[in-house]
Write a protein that holds these residues in place. Structure first.
Motif, short mmCIF file in Angstrom:
data_model
loop_
_atom_site.label_atom_id
_atom_site.label_comp_id
_atom_site.label_asym_id
_atom_site.label_seq_id
_atom_site.Cartn_x
_atom_site.Cartn_y
_atom_site.Cartn_z
N SER A 76 82.18 51.47 21.30
CA SER A 76 81.13 50.94 22.17
C SER A 76 79.77 51.08 21.48
O SER A 76 79.43 52.15 21.00
CB SER A 76 81.13 51.69 23.50
OG SER A 76 80.08 51.24 24.32
N GLN A 120 79.14 58.65 19.34
CA GLN A 120 80.20 57.82 19.91
C GLN A 120 81.25 57.47 18.85
O GLN A 120 82.45 57.48 19.12
CB GLN A 120 79.62 56.54 20.52
CG GLN A 120 80.59 55.76 21.36
CD GLN A 120 81.01 56.52 22.62
OE1 GLN A 120 80.17 57.04 23.34
NE2 GLN A 120 82.30 56.60 22.86
N ASP A 124 85.11 58.58 19.24
CA ASP A 124 86.17 57.58 19.33
C ASP A 124 87.13 57.55 18.14
O ASP A 124 88.30 57.20 18.29
CB ASP A 124 85.57 56.18 19.49
CG ASP A 124 84.93 55.96 20.85
OD1 ASP A 124 84.98 56.89 21.69
OD2 ASP A 124 84.39 54.86 21.07
#
Length: 188
Positions: A76, A120, A124
């Protein structure tokens, strides 16, 4: 949708190359245009993007770059252009190491990556960048292409390795490796 183009690199335009395949020139954004010599016929692995207001291809010299690009764009906040700038600013090995070692400082020094995005990416992708095992004799690009093609058809790594072990010839084109491997796999 598209996996690769096989054709001659005819020109470099800013951060892209043009690959001519059967008389049609395909424009592909790339991290390093100089990795694609003009006049050379080669495989260019690609990812195709279609957004509301634009469509474009992103090209890669290796399958490893393409796979890492796909992983990065799954995060994202990381779009295709950001992922491409990461590949342009770092080697695949160094980028993977930074993610696996949670090296946020390294990631934030890359263009377009702030602390939030770096966090992030680590969250991830950490621990998820290990490649599938390929045959030990797969230093040949044609074998790698055939291997990936068979994986995309749904065959398991173990099945493919077993089929390649039964092909005595080396130095074949990817299509020839795939044809021979499919004959072997279909007999089992």
């Amino acid at each position: 949708m598209y996996y690769y183009l096989h054709g001659m690199v005819t020109m470099h335009v800013d951060n892209s190359i043009v690959v001519e395949c059967n008389g049609v020139g395909y424009d592909c954004y790339v991290a390093h245009p100089d990795d694609f010599p003009i006049g050379e016929t080669m495989f260019v692995f690609i990812s195709f993007y279609a957004h509301e207001d634009e469509q474009f291809m992103v090209g890669f010299r290796t399958l490893e770059q393409r796979k890492l690009f796909a992983k990065l764009t799954s995060v994202s906040g990381v779009g295709p252009k950001t992922a491409l700038s990461l590949l342009a600013a770092s080697s695949v090995e160094r980028l993977k190491a930074a993610i696996d070692q949670a090296d946020q400082k390294y990631l934030t020094n890359l263009p377009g990556i702030g602390k939030k995005t770096a966090s992030q990416i680590i969250l991830d992708l950490r621990g998820k960048l290990v490649d599938h095992v390929q045959p030990s004799y797969s230093s040949d690009t044609e074998v790698k292409l055939a291997f990936e093609g068979l994986k995309n058809l749904g065959f398991q790594t173990k099945e493919i390795n077993s089929a390649f072990d039964q092909i005595p010839e080396r130095g074949l084109k990817a299509e020839e490796y795939m044809t021979r491997a499919l004959r072997i796999l279909n007999h089992h």
